[in-house]
Structure formats: structure tokens, C-alpha cells
Design a protein around this motif. Sequence first.
Motif, mmCIF file in Angstrom:
data_model
loop_
_atom_site.group_PDB
_atom_site.id
_atom_site.type_symbol
_atom_site.label_atom_id
_atom_site.label_comp_id
_atom_site.label_asym_id
_atom_site.label_seq_id
_atom_site.Cartn_x
_atom_site.Cartn_y
_atom_site.Cartn_z
ATOM 1 N N GLY A 1 -25.522 -37.003 -113.958
ATOM 2 C CA GLY A 1 -26.073 -37.516 -115.208
ATOM 3 C C GLY A 1 -25.101 -37.354 -116.361
ATOM 4 N N LEU A 2 -24.484 -36.191 -116.441
ATOM 5 C CA LEU A 2 -23.503 -35.930 -117.509
ATOM 6 C C LEU A 2 -22.306 -36.868 -117.374
ATOM 7 C CD1 LEU A 2 -23.545 -32.013 -117.374
ATOM 8 C CD2 LEU A 2 -24.235 -33.369 -119.351
ATOM 9 N N ALA A 3 -21.840 -37.045 -116.146
ATOM 10 C CA ALA A 3 -20.675 -37.913 -115.929
ATOM 11 C C ALA A 3 -20.992 -39.353 -116.316
ATOM 12 C CB ALA A 3 -20.233 -37.836 -114.468
ATOM 13 N N ALA A 4 -22.202 -39.786 -116.008
ATOM 14 C CA ALA A 4 -22.584 -41.162 -116.333
ATOM 15 C C ALA A 4 -22.584 -41.397 -117.840
ATOM 16 C CB ALA A 4 -23.966 -41.460 -115.744
ATOM 17 N N ARG A 5 -22.850 -40.348 -118.601
ATOM 18 C CA ARG A 5 -22.870 -40.481 -120.068
ATOM 19 C C ARG A 5 -21.545 -40.048 -120.696
ATOM 20 N NH1 ARG A 5 -28.063 -40.353 -122.740
ATOM 21 N NH2 ARG A 5 -26.938 -39.704 -124.599
ATOM 22 N N GLY A 6 -20.599 -39.637 -119.887
ATOM 23 C CA GLY A 6 -19.306 -39.184 -120.414
ATOM 24 C C GLY A 6 -19.380 -37.856 -121.136
ATOM 25 N N LEU A 7 -20.329 -37.015 -120.759
ATOM 26 C CA LEU A 7 -20.481 -35.693 -121.385
ATOM 27 C C LEU A 7 -19.846 -34.633 -120.499
ATOM 28 C CD1 LEU A 7 -24.237 -35.989 -122.463
ATOM 29 C CD2 LEU A 7 -22.192 -36.571 -123.785
ATOM 30 N N SER A 8 -19.372 -33.571 -121.112
ATOM 31 C CA SER A 8 -18.706 -32.529 -120.334
ATOM 32 C C SER A 8 -19.722 -31.600 -119.683
ATOM 33 C CB SER A 8 -17.771 -31.720 -121.236
ATOM 34 O OG SER A 8 -18.524 -31.078 -122.248
ATOM 35 N N GLY A 9 -19.325 -31.016 -118.578
ATOM 36 C CA GLY A 9 -20.154 -30.051 -117.872
ATOM 37 C C GLY A 9 -19.292 -29.273 -116.908
ATOM 38 N N ALA B 1 -37.941 -26.632 -120.437
ATOM 39 C CA ALA B 1 -37.452 -27.326 -119.237
ATOM 40 C C ALA B 1 -37.981 -28.750 -119.179
ATOM 41 C CB ALA B 1 -37.889 -26.561 -117.993
ATOM 42 N N VAL B 2 -37.158 -29.630 -118.639
ATOM 43 C CA VAL B 2 -37.544 -31.011 -118.380
ATOM 44 C C VAL B 2 -37.514 -31.206 -116.864
ATOM 45 C CG1 VAL B 2 -36.869 -33.428 -118.662
ATOM 46 C CG2 VAL B 2 -36.642 -31.843 -120.580
ATOM 47 N N VAL B 3 -38.562 -31.841 -116.339
ATOM 48 C CA VAL B 3 -38.663 -32.043 -114.890
ATOM 49 C C VAL B 3 -38.488 -33.525 -114.585
ATOM 50 C CG1 VAL B 3 -40.115 -31.705 -112.850
ATOM 51 C CG2 VAL B 3 -40.313 -30.139 -114.795
ATOM 52 N N GLY B 4 -37.748 -33.831 -113.541
ATOM 53 C CA GLY B 4 -37.576 -35.219 -113.130
ATOM 54 C C GLY B 4 -37.905 -35.379 -111.663
ATOM 55 N N LEU C 1 -30.593 -38.071 -119.437
ATOM 56 C CA LEU C 1 -29.670 -37.731 -118.350
ATOM 57 C C LEU C 1 -30.378 -37.804 -116.990
ATOM 58 C CD1 LEU C 1 -27.717 -34.694 -119.883
ATOM 59 C CD2 LEU C 1 -26.897 -37.023 -119.565
ATOM 60 N N MET C 2 -31.647 -37.417 -116.980
ATOM 61 C CA MET C 2 -32.425 -37.518 -115.740
ATOM 62 C C MET C 2 -32.451 -38.973 -115.260
ATOM 63 S SD MET C 2 -34.396 -34.788 -114.579
ATOM 64 C CE MET C 2 -34.637 -33.076 -115.023
ATOM 65 N N PHE C 3 -32.743 -39.886 -116.197
ATOM 66 C CA PHE C 3 -32.781 -41.300 -115.802
ATOM 67 C C PHE C 3 -31.399 -41.786 -115.367
ATOM 68 C CE2 PHE C 3 -36.706 -41.370 -118.477
ATOM 69 C CZ PHE C 3 -37.578 -41.786 -117.484
ATOM 70 N N GLU C 4 -30.357 -41.327 -116.087
ATOM 71 C CA GLU C 4 -28.982 -41.705 -115.695
ATOM 72 C C GLU C 4 -28.695 -41.247 -114.265
ATOM 73 O OE1 GLU C 4 -26.803 -43.444 -117.204
ATOM 74 O OE2 GLU C 4 -26.994 -43.271 -119.382
#
Lengths: 146, 543
Positions: free
Chosen positions: B176-184, B305-308, B414-417
Motif C-alpha cells: 500500500g505504501l509503495a503504491a502511494r510512493g510513501l516510505s516504509g 486501528a483500521v481493519v481491512g 492505503l488499505m484500498f491501494e
Amino acid sequence: MVRVLFGVERRLARQIFEAILPSGRDGRLDELAHHAALESYLAELFRTAPLRVCLGFRLLLWCVALSPPLSICRFTTFGRLSPGERLGVLRTLRTSRIYLVREIPLFFKAFACFEALASPATQRALLLEPHDDAPPRWARAGGAGD
Amino acid sequence: MMMRLPAGRAPGEPVTDAITTFSDVRDQKALRDAADVIVIGTGAAGSVVAGLLAERGVDVVMVEEGPHVRAEEFRTDMDSSLKRMWRDSGFQTAMGRAVTPVLQGRCVGGTTVINGAIMHRMPEPIHAIWQREHGLGDAFSYADLERAFDQLDIDLSVAEAPESVLGGNSTLLRAGLAARGLSGNAIARNVVGCRGSAHCNQGCPTDRKQSMLVTFVPRALAAGARLYANCAARDFTWHAGRVGGVRARFRNEDGRPGPRLELQARHAVVVAASAVQTPLLLARAGIGRRSGLVGHRLQAHPGTAVVGAFHEPVQMRKGATQGYESTHFWHERMKFETVSMPIELIAARLPGLGPALVEQLANYDHLAVWGVQVRARAQGSVAQGLLGGTSIRYQLLPEDVHVLKRGVRVLSELMFEAGAHTVYPGVFGLPDQIQSPDALAALDALADDPARSHCTIAHLFGPALRGTAASNSVVTTGLEAHDAPGLFVADSSVFPTNLGVNPQHTISAVAFLLAEQLSETVHRRRSILRERPTSKAPVLQLS
């Protein structure tokens, strides 16, 4: 006395737990819905939890018991309702605009899930391989509540 | 450094005879012991102080309120773990507009036994704030802290979670982070040979997590320290104007009182009982009263927390409990991390009651849980409560809730990504479940009300503030109480602010530096007093 639930309170707790976690439609979770270890679970909870939690549990039990007139406009108690109506009461409380009221069903939901889902048998029914072969202490013969 | 082992014991052999628990002394009325240094608490701070001092030839006694629970006694159901190893059986809460669970361990090893094993170095900008705005100057410089971090990394086997134990929950956040170009990044953890059983929060059943229970506590015992478990410190004794000892009392795991224990400290008492218990202990003894700050300025990292739900299996029960994180938004005061939860915990978090809830349970293996933790600006307090409990007051400020809402929104996106078909944001006023990120726009219209989300607090800071003067702080920059010479505070109670990252590493690093200073002090005082290193004092029956 604070650390022991009366019989009427234990029955009320069972009715609430059964409304929150009833048997599944596919029959896999029938064991879960019976809440077989509920008595010993509550006994251990009341033995180990802080006093304020025991008092809160008892207070909220009675709030649910007496809530039907306000929640679903029925002048009766929670125990005299059908299982479907009991669920309706809890759902109504859950959607209240008042924070403390809508937290009541979640309070009991947490206990119901801890009680029902800690059993290895239930976890196997959910196709989850349990790490512990033996159930928790309170769910065993000779456990806290026996 | 060569460890000093008690006679007749092979290296690596358990030192259980140096541990005294309730069951060992239940028939006695009162006991006493003496040591160079008494350490209260065996968590991230206390055990490091005890271990390092003992290895430098200082005679140390540790006092721990909780039980000594070994890995073979750990159970993997959450309820059993909560009852045995968590403070107040997991029922400790902070009161405000919302009731917020405050999670802490209460056992030998403290919270390190039941946390997610996340090791973060203190961010330099926070250290700069401490120096600049809180007058801490060069005391415990960042270079010193780095030195402590480096050594603790070795001692605790800190390394990034390997790919083999990331598990589905973590790899989805990475995607999810990679799809949005965010670091992790994979989380740096104090674990050796993790088996990925996702049971960090119940106590690692295979002792792979390098908690204090399996690292610094055994090191201290092997070097000659003694440990009293099931034994709560109640008060201090004074000698010649200094804190000269500790009064404690044994209790069994049901709370039944046992014998009293009187401990004499020849050189120092170190309090490391947590940011909740330490201020209570100080307040009972009247220490720090002049500042008016004991128990106040409590800061925290509240999180939610967010659940997906995903079409493909996620299998949270396989992999590191917390394997992946993102500090991309650290400057916006939020941090993301994965949190794998057992079914009984996630069930309580899922929406729905009755048959709807049961149907969700059958979907457990397809759920992912990610958390947002906020570097909140809110300040609360801790005090003795009614019915023998603790009263924690804490309420998020609207600006904190705003950050929390933004975190929920970004995590949901990010969950949806990452491919979720349904997200359960857990915010009152939003639908229980959403199938599109467009539904998240409604978040902006909701008031910044802390009662709309379910937060938990796992990190606390500040209610025994460190500073330069008795009028504006409780302890000196060297961590000694302004008005109680000989008494030191080593846990996160002394942190002037929260950190924005998980605090175990920083707590241990500060304790590491305190132990170095204290070791020098003890040896200097010994030479002044013409003392020789003492042998172990036996437990003596008073009456």
C-alpha cells in the motif's frame, strides 16, 4: 458479595453473550454460541479483575436489563424478550448519540469474544490451528469456576 | 566484560534461586535485606540499571510487583495473558471524554514481555527540543545516547524483521505504501530467530523475543543480584537526610497480602516502576511536592486501528506481530505500523453484533490490521484512585483528534491501494464498513471529538519531569530527585515530552547512561566510606 454475581445476573450475562455471539448460520460455530464455559469464565473474571471492573460489569448488566422501555419502547425487561429482540436492544444502544450508552454493547462484546473464542475447539471450528492444545484454566474441568 | 557468576553455577544456567516470590515466603511475617542499590521495577529501565550495575560489582536488589512468569507458562489466548501479565488484567484505563485503555505489563520484565518488540532510537529533533526548550543542556547528550543505543542493539539483538517473518499483514502495508510512493521499512525488533507466531503480546512462547525477562534480568541475577517478585514497593525509608531504603509488601497473584519486606539501600534507590506507578510512589512519599508536578504533564502516544478485508488470505496469525511501519508522516505527528491481533481481540473491534459478527469471524484469515499512533499534544495526570486503583486523566485535544482522523483516512486509503475490498474505519459517524475511498470524505465533516474513535495508549511520558530546578521539575538532569538525595528515577516518567516513536529503546538507553553514572558514584562512595564490596546479604526473618 461484590466479587460474586447472583444467579439472575449470571443468566442475564448469558442472554447478552448469546445475543452478541449466537450460533453461526453454517453450524460450524454452535459450540461458540453455547458459551459452555461462561460460568467459570465469569467466576475467574470476578476473582481477578479490579473491583471497579466488577462493579461496572454489574451496573451495566442492570442497565441492559432495564433498558427495553427506553431503547425499543417495550415495557419489559431484557430477559423477557425474544433472542431477536435482545439483539435489537443491543443494536439500538450501539447507535446511541451518547458515548457511554453506545459503549455498553462493546463492553460486553469484548468479554463475550474473550470467553467464546479462546477455546481451541472454537478456533478449530473456524479453521484456525490453535497454538495451545488445552483450553484456558477457567474453561477446564477443575478450573477457577468449578 | 566478564560476568561475575555466583559460585557453583555454570554460565547460562538459570538463576532461579536468586528469585524470591510470594510462595517462597508466604509463611513469614516480615523480611529484610540490604544492598548497595535497590531497583524498583524490572522493565525496560529497571532491569538495564540492575544488570549493568551488578556486572560492575555493585550489590543490587530488584523489586517487582508482578509475577515471575516463564515462557513455558505463557498461554496464547489473550485473556489468560491479560489476567496474568498485564496491569489490572488489561483493564487499566484513562478517563476523559472517552475511556481509553492504557496498556502496561505487570510481570518480571515489565512491558517488554508483552509489547511488539519495536526498537526505535529517539529522534534527534526531539532530543534537540529537550535541550533547547526544557533546559537539559548536555546532560545525556545525543552522542552518549547513540553509544548506549549501539551497545543495546548488540545486547538485545536488534535487527529489522526479515522477509521470512513479515507475514501477510506487513507485506500488504508495504504494498500500500509503495503504491502511494510513501516510505516504509521493516521494523527493527529485539528478536532472535523469530518464528513468526504473532504472539508477542501474549509473551513470546519460544523466548525468541529478547525481552528483559530473558536478557537483562538473567544477566543481573547471574552477576549476583537478587529479585523479589510479587512484591510491591510501598514507601521509602530515610537515613541521614538521604533515601536509605524501600518498604515493600508481597502479594500473591490474587492480591492477598503476604509478608512485609524492608530493604536497606547503602547507596541509592532507583525507581523504574513505569510512568504510572513511579509518580504514585513519589507522591505517597511526598517527593517532588515543591514542584507541584508529580503526576502531572502526562503525555502519551494514543493510537487506533483500521481493519481491512481482502479477497486473498492475509493470515495475521503467521508472521511478526508488528513487522512493518512507516514514519513518512512523523513530522505531522503520526506513525503507522502493522498490528496482528488474535481473533478474540479483532472480534471485539469488528463492527456488528449477532449473526453479522459471527459471519465476520469466519473471515478472520482475510483481515489485516494497521495502526496509527499519534504524538499527541494533550497532557493528563495520574493519581491514586478510589478502590485501591489508579486514576489516570487524559483527553485528546481537538488538534490531536484531527491528526488521528487524518491517520485513519490515510491508512484506509492505503488499505484500498493494497487491494482491500472492505475497510472498517472504526469511527462513529462513518459507515461501519466502506467499499470505496470516496466514503472517507465524510471524515472531514465530523467534529474532532475523541469519543468518536476507539484509542488505546501504550506509551506514557512525563509525570516526574526532569529539569534544572526543584521549582519546575521533580528530578535533576542527572535523574536524582531534587528533594530526595539518593533516589533516582529511570523510566519514561522523566521524559519532558513524548517521542513520536516507540519508546523502549530510549528508556533503556537513558537507564544505561544512568547505570554508568551510578556505578561510578557507588564506587566513589565506597572508597570514601572505606567500604569493601559486600557479599550477598541473606534474607533475614524479622519476626
